[in-house]
Design a protein around this motif. Structure first.
Motif, PDB file in Angstrom:
ATOM      1  N   ASN A  51      61.089 -21.139  34.121  1.00  0.00           N
ATOM      2  CA  ASN A  51      60.222 -22.297  33.887  1.00  0.00           C
ATOM      3  C   ASN A  51      58.755 -21.943  34.095  1.00  0.00           C
ATOM      4  O   ASN A  51      57.877 -22.476  33.419  1.00  0.00           O
ATOM      5  N   ALA A  52      58.484 -21.070  35.060  1.00  0.00           N
ATOM      6  CA  ALA A  52      57.107 -20.696  35.381  1.00  0.00           C
ATOM      7  C   ALA A  52      56.554 -19.622  34.448  1.00  0.00           C
ATOM      8  O   ALA A  52      55.355 -19.322  34.496  1.00  0.00           O
ATOM      9  N   SER A  53      57.390 -19.089  33.605  1.00  0.00           N
ATOM     10  CA  SER A  53      56.966 -18.006  32.711  1.00  0.00           C
ATOM     11  C   SER A  53      55.789 -18.427  31.844  1.00  0.00           C
ATOM     12  O   SER A  53      55.794 -19.471  31.202  1.00  0.00           O
ATOM     13  N   ILE A  54      54.772 -17.602  31.821  1.00  0.00           N
ATOM     14  CA  ILE A  54      53.594 -17.874  31.004  1.00  0.00           C
ATOM     15  C   ILE A  54      53.969 -17.930  29.522  1.00  0.00           C
ATOM     16  O   ILE A  54      53.336 -18.630  28.738  1.00  0.00           O
ATOM     17  N   HIS A  55      55.026 -17.228  29.155  1.00  0.00           N
ATOM     18  CA  HIS A  55      55.452 -17.228  27.756  1.00  0.00           C
ATOM     19  C   HIS A  55      55.977 -18.599  27.348  1.00  0.00           C
ATOM     20  O   HIS A  55      55.616 -19.118  26.291  1.00  0.00           O
ATOM     21  N   LEU A  56      56.818 -19.187  28.191  1.00  0.00           N
ATOM     22  CA  LEU A  56      57.320 -20.527  27.873  1.00  0.00           C
ATOM     23  C   LEU A  56      56.210 -21.561  27.945  1.00  0.00           C
ATOM     24  O   LEU A  56      56.169 -22.484  27.130  1.00  0.00           O
ATOM     25  N   ARG A  57      55.322 -21.415  28.882  1.00  0.00           N
ATOM     26  CA  ARG A  57      54.205 -22.359  28.998  1.00  0.00           C
ATOM     27  C   ARG A  57      53.306 -22.287  27.765  1.00  0.00           C
ATOM     28  O   ARG A  57      52.837 -23.303  27.273  1.00  0.00           O
TER      29      ARG A  57
END
Length: 115
Positions: free
Chosen positions: A89-95
């Motif tokens: 959830n914290a992944s910069i990619h998903l964000r």
């Protein structure tokens, strides 16, 4: 994913077995088709000028591919616990991908209003 991460489970054991994997598998399928969905929407709505939309399609493709790699890495694990999902959830990619989707949503809504 936030609800699963918040449960503090070491693995997806119990009655929830497979739910997070099913969710992540469906997310992976969606990620694999998101670039084409965007291109179809841009074409269908005849959005112009074409240059900025094509350039953003490349950004969306990269962000979706990076997010897909992260999701597939999690799916490859024998056990998926809350901490792993919290990190995903914290992944910069998903964000970045979520921000892309919010941007696209607002642009498409705005384009429909002006038509």
């Amino acid at each position: 994913m936030l609800a699963f991460a918040g449960q503090g489970l070491p693995t997806e054991a119990g009655g929830r077995d497979g739910l997070i994997r099913d969710f992540l598998s469906r997310a992976a399928q969606a990620l694999a088709g998101i670039e084409n969905a965007y291109a179809s929407a841009v074409k269908e709505m005849a959005l112009a000028p074409a240059g900025p939309y094509a350039a953003f399609q490349a950004v969306l493709a990269r962000d979706a591919q990076d997010s897909l790699a992260a999701v597939e890495l999690v799916l490859a694990q024998p056990a998926i616990g809350s901490q792993l999902i919290d990190n995903l959830n914290a992944s910069i990619h998903l964000r970045a991908l979520l921000t892309d989707l919010f941007l696209i949503d607002e642009i498409l809504k705005g384009s429909q209003i002006t038509r």
